[in-house]
Design a protein around this motif. Structure first.
Motif, PDB file in Angstrom:
ATOM      1  N   LYS A   1       0.746  -1.253   0.161  1.00 40.57           N
ATOM      2  CA  LYS A   1      -0.134  -0.035   0.065  1.00 40.57           C
ATOM      3  C   LYS A   1       0.718   1.162  -0.165  1.00 40.57           C
ATOM      4  CE  LYS A   1      -4.094  -1.808   2.487  1.00 40.57           C
ATOM      5  NZ  LYS A   1      -4.679  -1.678   3.673  1.00 40.57           N
ATOM      6  N   ARG A   2       1.898   1.440   0.914  1.00 41.26           N
ATOM      7  CA  ARG A   2       2.853   2.525   0.912  1.00 41.26           C
ATOM      8  C   ARG A   2       3.617   2.725  -0.534  1.00 41.26           C
ATOM      9  NH1 ARG A   2       4.415   4.723   5.761  1.00 41.26           N
ATOM     10  NH2 ARG A   2       2.714   4.005   7.520  1.00 41.26           N
ATOM     11  N   ALA A   3       3.874   1.490  -0.967  1.00 41.87           N
ATOM     12  CA  ALA A   3       4.720   1.734  -2.224  1.00 41.87           C
ATOM     13  C   ALA A   3       3.623   2.322  -3.201  1.00 41.87           C
ATOM     14  CB  ALA A   3       5.130   0.261  -2.786  1.00 41.87           C
ATOM     15  N   GLY A   4       2.440   1.816  -3.330  1.00 45.25           N
ATOM     16  CA  GLY A   4       1.575   2.295  -4.178  1.00 45.25           C
ATOM     17  C   GLY A   4       1.290   3.920  -4.010  1.00 45.25           C
ATOM     18  N   VAL A   5       1.165   4.083  -2.766  1.00 44.32           N
ATOM     19  CA  VAL A   5       1.161   5.744  -2.216  1.00 44.32           C
ATOM     20  C   VAL A   5       2.254   6.266  -2.892  1.00 44.32           C
ATOM     21  CG1 VAL A   5       0.862   7.180  -0.333  1.00 44.32           C
ATOM     22  CG2 VAL A   5      -0.750   5.337  -0.351  1.00 44.32           C
ATOM     23  N   ILE A   6       3.240   5.897  -2.726  1.00 50.48           N
ATOM     24  CA  ILE A   6       4.743   6.844  -3.030  1.00 50.48           C
ATOM     25  C   ILE A   6       4.693   7.045  -4.417  1.00 50.48           C
ATOM     26  CG2 ILE A   6       7.177   6.562  -3.303  1.00 50.48           C
ATOM     27  CD1 ILE A   6       7.291   4.946  -0.676  1.00 50.48           C
ATOM     28  N   VAL A   7       4.198   5.991  -5.375  1.00 49.69           N
ATOM     29  CA  VAL A   7       4.125   6.080  -6.781  1.00 49.69           C
ATOM     30  C   VAL A   7       3.182   7.149  -7.171  1.00 49.69           C
ATOM     31  CG1 VAL A   7       3.321   5.006  -8.809  1.00 49.69           C
ATOM     32  CG2 VAL A   7       4.923   3.694  -7.213  1.00 49.69           C
ATOM     33  N   VAL A   8       1.934   7.194  -6.410  1.00 45.25           N
ATOM     34  CA  VAL A   8       1.053   8.379  -6.815  1.00 45.25           C
ATOM     35  C   VAL A   8       1.743   9.621  -6.274  1.00 45.25           C
ATOM     36  CG1 VAL A   8      -1.225   9.005  -6.331  1.00 45.25           C
ATOM     37  CG2 VAL A   8      -0.739   6.753  -6.747  1.00 45.25           C
ATOM     38  N   LEU A   9       2.121   9.428  -5.187  1.00 44.17           N
ATOM     39  CA  LEU A   9       2.674  10.811  -4.905  1.00 44.17           C
ATOM     40  C   LEU A   9       3.917  11.662  -5.667  1.00 44.17           C
ATOM     41  CD1 LEU A   9       3.469  10.504  -1.029  1.00 44.17           C
ATOM     42  CD2 LEU A   9       2.060  12.133  -2.027  1.00 44.17           C
ATOM     43  N   VAL A  10       4.814  10.596  -6.215  1.00 41.08           N
ATOM     44  CA  VAL A  10       5.700  11.118  -7.085  1.00 41.08           C
ATOM     45  C   VAL A  10       5.183  11.509  -8.576  1.00 41.08           C
ATOM     46  CG1 VAL A  10       7.587  10.086  -8.755  1.00 41.08           C
ATOM     47  CG2 VAL A  10       7.616   9.552  -6.243  1.00 41.08           C
ATOM     48  N   VAL A  11       4.357  10.816  -8.996  1.00 44.44           N
ATOM     49  CA  VAL A  11       3.917  11.249 -10.390  1.00 44.44           C
ATOM     50  C   VAL A  11       2.797  12.078 -10.483  1.00 44.44           C
ATOM     51  CG1 VAL A  11       2.626  10.041 -12.461  1.00 44.44           C
ATOM     52  CG2 VAL A  11       4.159   8.712 -11.310  1.00 44.44           C
ATOM     53  N   ALA A  12       1.864  12.069  -9.455  1.00 38.15           N
ATOM     54  CA  ALA A  12       0.915  13.131  -9.595  1.00 38.15           C
ATOM     55  C   ALA A  12       1.250  14.399  -8.810  1.00 38.15           C
ATOM     56  CB  ALA A  12      -0.591  12.382  -8.733  1.00 38.15           C
ATOM     57  N   LEU A  13       2.056  14.384  -7.704  1.00 35.23           N
ATOM     58  CA  LEU A  13       2.190  15.636  -6.895  1.00 35.23           C
ATOM     59  C   LEU A  13       3.641  16.178  -6.896  1.00 35.23           C
ATOM     60  CD1 LEU A  13       0.002  14.735  -3.828  1.00 35.23           C
ATOM     61  CD2 LEU A  13      -0.259  16.374  -5.429  1.00 35.23           C
ATOM     62  N   LEU A  14       4.458  15.228  -6.492  1.00 40.08           N
ATOM     63  CA  LEU A  14       5.865  15.741  -6.301  1.00 40.08           C
ATOM     64  C   LEU A  14       6.527  16.282  -7.445  1.00 40.08           C
ATOM     65  CD1 LEU A  14       7.207  12.662  -3.817  1.00 40.08           C
ATOM     66  CD2 LEU A  14       6.274  14.986  -3.358  1.00 40.08           C
ATOM     67  N   VAL A  15       6.792  15.584  -8.779  1.00 46.24           N
ATOM     68  CA  VAL A  15       7.094  16.057  -9.836  1.00 46.24           C
ATOM     69  C   VAL A  15       6.504  17.411 -10.402  1.00 46.24           C
ATOM     70  CG1 VAL A  15       7.607  15.597 -12.314  1.00 46.24           C
ATOM     71  CG2 VAL A  15       7.913  13.764 -10.618  1.00 46.24           C
ATOM     72  N   PRO A  16       5.374  17.654 -10.382  1.00 44.92           N
ATOM     73  CA  PRO A  16       4.607  18.920 -10.824  1.00 44.92           C
ATOM     74  C   PRO A  16       4.719  19.787  -9.452  1.00 44.92           C
ATOM     75  CG  PRO A  16       3.012  16.913 -11.102  1.00 44.92           C
ATOM     76  CD  PRO A  16       4.216  16.303 -10.337  1.00 44.92           C
ATOM     77  N   MET A  17       5.006  19.350  -8.506  1.00 42.97           N
ATOM     78  CA  MET A  17       5.205  20.472  -7.463  1.00 42.97           C
ATOM     79  C   MET A  17       6.560  20.919  -7.676  1.00 42.97           C
ATOM     80  SD  MET A  17       3.127  18.707  -4.175  1.00 42.97           S
ATOM     81  CE  MET A  17       3.427  20.018  -2.780  1.00 42.97           C
ATOM     82  N   TRP A  18       7.425  20.079  -7.983  1.00 44.31           N
ATOM     83  CA  TRP A  18       8.951  20.491  -8.076  1.00 44.31           C
ATOM     84  C   TRP A  18       9.144  21.323  -9.285  1.00 44.31           C
ATOM     85  CZ3 TRP A  18      13.345  19.533  -5.044  1.00 44.31           C
ATOM     86  CH2 TRP A  18      14.509  19.814  -6.020  1.00 44.31           C
ATOM     87  N   ARG A  19       8.234  21.240 -10.295  1.00 43.86           N
ATOM     88  CA  ARG A  19       8.686  21.805 -11.556  1.00 43.86           C
ATOM     89  C   ARG A  19       7.774  23.202 -11.290  1.00 43.86           C
ATOM     90  NH1 ARG A  19      11.002  19.281 -15.805  1.00 43.86           N
ATOM     91  NH2 ARG A  19       9.747  20.776 -17.308  1.00 43.86           N
TER      92      ARG A  19
END
Length: 229
Positions: free
Chosen positions: A18-36
């Motif tokens: 579950k945590r791995a799935g959440v991390i993937v979603v965080l990276v793709v949907a939130l972290l990369v766009p937030m970084w840029r």
């Protein structure tokens, strides 16, 4: 292997998935766009704060009883909401949006997961069983060591910043757990399905990010620099 041990190991595997799935979603949907994109980062932070505020009072109004309870909950609410609201106005100038994106990764993906893994594999001494029954001293210390190593090596964070963020993240987790125990609820909402609500996922980040922002503000005041807005 005993049945209890098998169930615990099975639970650990499921929880890790579950945590791995959440991390993937965080990276793709939130972290990369937030970084840029600073505006996108700001929008996400505003949504988390607004959503957390709504969840807090939805849970309070659904379960609180009596005037004294509402007064206490108001004090507890203002204790995290006001600093967070003020921090939204200044974080760009004191730490920058990329620092808070890194804080999301360090605190939520690494810190919380490290606590869980070390605590469940090595934990023997419970830190605060009446507030958060699964938290152990071993989990806190092991999580701190892993988080410090990761943040220092990968993100080049100063050790003091890592310790401040991690410590206040742990305090934030306990802070919101106190409210849940008082209200007699497991999660603030079911917005994120089995993961609970926004406050259940971002509780440690709220305190960790506030600690970083207000530490930076304090340092700027000491150095005589003016925060421009």
């Amino acid at each position: 292997m005993h049945d209890g041990e098998q169930k615990r190991n099975k639970w650990d595997v499921v929880e890790l998935q579950k945590r791995a799935g959440v991390i993937v979603v965080l990276v793709v949907a939130l972290l990369v766009p937030m970084w840029r994109s600073p505006p996108f980062c700001h929008a996400v932070l505003c949504i988390v704060l607004a959503g957390g505020c709504l969840e807090f009072w939805w849970a309070a109004c659904s379960h609180a009883v009596g005037t004294q309870e509402y007064i206490l909950l108001t004090v507890l609410f203002l204790g995290w909401f006001l600093p967070s609201l003020a921090g939204l106005q200044v974080y760009q100038d004191v730490v920058g949006h990329k620092c808070l994106v890194e804080c999301l990764v360090i605190q939520l993906a690494v810190g919380d997961s490290a606590q869980m893994l070390v605590g469940r594999s090595m934990g023997r001494h419970y830190a605060c069983p009446t507030i958060s029954p699964k938290k152990t001293y071993e989990g806190y210390l092991g999580g701190a060591a892993i988080t410090l190593l990761y943040a220092s090596v990968v993100h080049r964070w100063p050790s003091l910043n890592v310790i401040v963020a991690y410590t206040f993240g742990c305090i934030g987790d306990l802070y919101f757990s106190v409210v849940k125990r008082r209200l007699g609820i497991k999660d603030y909402s079911r917005l994120l399905s089995s993961h609970g609500g926004l406050l259940d996922r971002f509780d440690s980040f709220i305190f960790a990010s506030n600690a970083l922002v207000w530490k930076a503000v304090y340092q700027q005041i000491l150095s005589g620099r003016r925060i421009v807005k």
